[in-house]
Write an enzyme that holds these catalytic residues in place. Sequence first.
Site, PDB file in Angstrom:
ATOM      1  N   LEU A  36       0.829  -1.219   0.000  1.00 32.71           N
ATOM      2  CA  LEU A  36       0.000   0.000   0.000  1.00 32.71           C
ATOM      3  C   LEU A  36       0.858   1.262   0.000  1.00 32.71           C
ATOM      4  O   LEU A  36       0.813   2.080   0.916  1.00 32.71           O
ATOM      5  CB  LEU A  36      -0.990  -0.011   1.173  1.00 32.71           C
ATOM      6  N   THR A 129       6.393  -4.688 -19.126  1.00 32.78           N
ATOM      7  CA  THR A 129       6.036  -3.524 -19.930  1.00 32.78           C
ATOM      8  C   THR A 129       6.788  -3.519 -21.258  1.00 32.78           C
ATOM      9  O   THR A 129       7.958  -3.928 -21.316  1.00 32.78           O
ATOM     10  CB  THR A 129       6.367  -2.237 -19.152  1.00 32.78           C
ATOM     11  N   ASP A 130       6.144  -2.980 -22.293  1.00 33.42           N
ATOM     12  CA  ASP A 130       6.817  -2.862 -23.595  1.00 33.42           C
ATOM     13  C   ASP A 130       8.013  -1.904 -23.538  1.00 33.42           C
ATOM     14  O   ASP A 130       8.842  -1.880 -24.448  1.00 33.42           O
ATOM     15  CB  ASP A 130       5.826  -2.431 -24.685  1.00 33.42           C
ATOM     16  N   GLU A 131       8.118  -1.135 -22.440  1.00 31.20           N
ATOM     17  CA  GLU A 131       9.231  -0.182 -22.339  1.00 31.20           C
ATOM     18  C   GLU A 131      10.593  -0.884 -22.265  1.00 31.20           C
ATOM     19  O   GLU A 131      11.623  -0.259 -22.506  1.00 31.20           O
ATOM     20  CB  GLU A 131       9.035   0.748 -21.133  1.00 31.20           C
ATOM     21  N   TYR A 155      13.258   2.946 -14.646  1.00 31.06           N
ATOM     22  CA  TYR A 155      12.072   2.080 -14.519  1.00 31.06           C
ATOM     23  C   TYR A 155      12.150   0.916 -15.498  1.00 31.06           C
ATOM     24  O   TYR A 155      12.054  -0.256 -15.098  1.00 31.06           O
ATOM     25  CB  TYR A 155      10.789   2.896 -14.767  1.00 31.06           C
ATOM     26  N   SER A 158      14.818  -1.564 -14.735  1.00 34.18           N
ATOM     27  CA  SER A 158      14.515  -2.448 -13.601  1.00 34.18           C
ATOM     28  C   SER A 158      13.505  -3.521 -14.019  1.00 34.18           C
ATOM     29  O   SER A 158      13.584  -4.663 -13.568  1.00 34.18           O
ATOM     30  CB  SER A 158      14.007  -1.642 -12.402  1.00 34.18           C
ATOM     31  N   LYS A 159      12.553  -3.169 -14.880  1.00 36.31           N
ATOM     32  CA  LYS A 159      11.589  -4.169 -15.350  1.00 36.31           C
ATOM     33  C   LYS A 159      12.293  -5.201 -16.250  1.00 36.31           C
ATOM     34  O   LYS A 159      12.008  -6.394 -16.180  1.00 36.31           O
ATOM     35  CB  LYS A 159      10.443  -3.500 -16.109  1.00 36.31           C
ATOM     36  N   ASN A 185      -1.595   0.989 -20.292  1.00 37.17           N
ATOM     37  CA  ASN A 185      -2.963   0.664 -19.868  1.00 37.17           C
ATOM     38  C   ASN A 185      -3.706   1.922 -19.472  1.00 37.17           C
ATOM     39  O   ASN A 185      -3.105   2.910 -19.053  1.00 37.17           O
ATOM     40  CB  ASN A 185      -2.925  -0.224 -18.632  1.00 37.17           C
ATOM     41  N   ASN A 254       0.785  11.287 -27.847  1.00 32.52           N
ATOM     42  CA  ASN A 254       0.228  11.773 -26.572  1.00 32.52           C
ATOM     43  C   ASN A 254      -0.731  12.941 -26.780  1.00 32.52           C
ATOM     44  O   ASN A 254      -1.757  13.050 -26.115  1.00 32.52           O
ATOM     45  CB  ASN A 254       1.357  12.202 -25.631  1.00 32.52           C
ATOM     46  N   PRO A 301      14.172  13.610 -19.869  1.00 31.82           N
ATOM     47  CA  PRO A 301      15.407  12.974 -20.338  1.00 31.82           C
ATOM     48  C   PRO A 301      15.149  11.501 -20.699  1.00 31.82           C
ATOM     49  O   PRO A 301      14.419  10.808 -19.987  1.00 31.82           O
ATOM     50  CB  PRO A 301      16.354  13.057 -19.128  1.00 31.82           C
TER      51      PRO A 301
HETATM   52  P1  NAD Z   1       0.616   0.909  -9.708  1.00 32.39           P
HETATM   53  O1  NAD Z   1       1.757   1.809  -9.396  1.00 32.39           O
HETATM   54  O2  NAD Z   1      -0.742   1.480  -9.900  1.00 32.39           O
HETATM   55  O3  NAD Z   1       0.476  -0.199  -8.553  1.00 32.39           O
HETATM   56  C1  NAD Z   1       1.597  -0.847  -7.997  1.00 32.39           C
HETATM   57  C2  NAD Z   1       1.118  -1.586  -6.746  1.00 32.39           C
HETATM   58  O4  NAD Z   1       2.245  -2.269  -6.185  1.00 32.39           O
HETATM   59  C3  NAD Z   1       0.565  -0.652  -5.671  1.00 32.39           C
HETATM   60  O5  NAD Z   1      -0.617  -1.192  -5.130  1.00 32.39           O
HETATM   61  C4  NAD Z   1       1.674  -0.633  -4.632  1.00 32.39           C
HETATM   62  O6  NAD Z   1       1.199  -0.413  -3.310  1.00 32.39           O
HETATM   63  C5  NAD Z   1       2.266  -2.038  -4.792  1.00 32.39           C
HETATM   64  N1  NAD Z   1       3.650  -2.129  -4.333  1.00 32.39           N
HETATM   65  C6  NAD Z   1       4.677  -1.300  -4.651  1.00 32.39           C
HETATM   66  N2  NAD Z   1       5.797  -1.702  -4.023  1.00 32.39           N
HETATM   67  C7  NAD Z   1       5.481  -2.822  -3.316  1.00 32.39           C
HETATM   68  C8  NAD Z   1       6.218  -3.698  -2.482  1.00 32.39           C
HETATM   69  N3  NAD Z   1       7.529  -3.506  -2.232  1.00 32.39           N
HETATM   70  N4  NAD Z   1       5.590  -4.776  -1.943  1.00 32.39           N
HETATM   71  C9  NAD Z   1       4.249  -4.961  -2.155  1.00 32.39           C
HETATM   72  N5  NAD Z   1       3.508  -4.155  -2.930  1.00 32.39           N
HETATM   73  C10 NAD Z   1       4.111  -3.101  -3.520  1.00 32.39           C
HETATM   74  O7  NAD Z   1       1.073   0.060 -10.969  1.00 32.39           O
HETATM   75  P2  NAD Z   1       0.255  -0.464 -12.223  1.00 32.39           P
HETATM   76  O8  NAD Z   1       0.175   0.612 -13.228  1.00 32.39           O
HETATM   77  O9  NAD Z   1      -0.963  -1.134 -11.743  1.00 32.39           O
HETATM   78  O10 NAD Z   1       1.271  -1.551 -12.792  1.00 32.39           O
HETATM   79  C11 NAD Z   1       1.242  -2.905 -12.319  1.00 32.39           C
HETATM   80  C12 NAD Z   1       2.294  -3.720 -13.060  1.00 32.39           C
HETATM   81  O11 NAD Z   1       2.035  -3.661 -14.457  1.00 32.39           O
HETATM   82  C13 NAD Z   1       3.709  -3.201 -12.869  1.00 32.39           C
HETATM   83  O12 NAD Z   1       4.566  -4.300 -12.743  1.00 32.39           O
HETATM   84  C14 NAD Z   1       3.996  -2.424 -14.157  1.00 32.39           C
HETATM   85  O13 NAD Z   1       5.372  -2.444 -14.455  1.00 32.39           O
HETATM   86  C15 NAD Z   1       3.205  -3.231 -15.141  1.00 32.39           C
HETATM   87  N6  NAD Z   1       2.742  -2.484 -16.331  1.00 32.39           N
HETATM   88  C16 NAD Z   1       2.000  -1.343 -16.184  1.00 32.39           C
HETATM   89  C17 NAD Z   1       1.540  -0.689 -17.306  1.00 32.39           C
HETATM   90  C18 NAD Z   1       0.680   0.557 -17.200  1.00 32.39           C
HETATM   91  O14 NAD Z   1       0.356   1.166 -18.230  1.00 32.39           O
HETATM   92  N7  NAD Z   1       0.272   0.968 -16.016  1.00 32.39           N
HETATM   93  C19 NAD Z   1       1.837  -1.185 -18.588  1.00 32.39           C
HETATM   94  C20 NAD Z   1       2.584  -2.347 -18.690  1.00 32.39           C
HETATM   95  C21 NAD Z   1       3.019  -3.004 -17.557  1.00 32.39           C
END
Ligand code: NAD
Length: 350
Positions: A36, A129-131, A155, A158-159, A185, A254, A301
Amino acid sequence: MVDLLVTGGAGFIGTNFVRYWADRHPHDRITVLDSLTYAGKAANLDGLDQVRLVRGDIRDTRLVCELLATGIDTVVHFAAETHVDRSIGDPDIFLDVNVQGTHSLLKAARQTWIDDGDGRPHRFHHISTDEVYGSLGPDDPPFTETTPYAPNSPYSASKAASNHLVRAYHRTYGLQTSVTVCSNNYGPFQFADKLIPLCLINCLTGKPFGIYGDGMNVRDWLHVDDHCRGIELALLGGRSGETYNLGGDAALPNLAVIDLICNGVDRAFRADPSLAGRFPQAFAARGQRSATLKTYVADRPGHDRRYAVDTGKIGAELGFRPRCAFEDGLERTIAWYLENESWWRPAPGS
Ligand code: NAD
């Protein structure tokens, strides 16, 4: 029946996934592990009887082992630090959570399911992620699953590292894994620091919003419900050790997305005069165009210019096609934020 551990299940995509899964698999047990952070909200999971929320950190390997030992056979790993801008200002937490955190989960899964386990079927599904693939030129073909990684932000680096760890645990230890690599998303429950909710909320509160550079960076957009369905397909039918790309076939600059949001907000105010009373600071409340709030700021950047995703593999193997057209999904998203002001509006004094 599946016994699921969903990490990050109180964040944007995690919440949508837990709700999606609970709706379609009402007899499955779902445990959510979420620390959280600013991006997670316990209340997102209110009303879901089959869901248990454990407030804890994915880096706490002992806690994860204890949870897995309760009979969990499937991990769906969303938890991450996710905001590129934040990763530029403070990369350490991204490496800690996204790399060490993923490794902590993999260690716990290996210990529980392979070292101490009885060899029963299991699945560790990782959300990426596609990034990780970097940036495309205007005429480059879309990313496939074999496109070499070239991450450009802390970011995405790390992914990418976490994806490699998942692969290594499959190849080295035989962990049954799958990875979905997804484009941008959008939908309900997305925290206000991401492009679509940020722009939308600023329209409603009459605040200018910055557009990086010339605004012509191209992203592919996938409605979060389509993402959840793609994950379900990969989890239930995807081959162990495989990666599947997911995208929305909705590549847009965008600036085009921002214009669609501004026009959508203006249209909603014209259709419902009561919105002017609820959001008096909105330009649309005074009959002015929300697009007036657009402000151009210096580019970020390392800002990737273009992403596009080839979803041929998951389409051919698992029948995935995005169902939600971007304009429809965006309209539904605008409606959700209009109906759920208390979700995104900071409580007084906070
Ligand atoms: P978000 O930032 O909305 O949610 C991340 C969640 O992880 C939060 O609920 C946070 O409390 C929890 N969290 C963070 N650190 C934590 C820890 N150490 N232990 C336990 N919980 C932890 O992220 P999102 O946009 O829902 O993305 C979810 C996943 O999908 C990520 O792995 C992201 O890389 C991937 N992703 C996101 C998108 C996008 O467009 N949002 C696209 C592709 C992939």
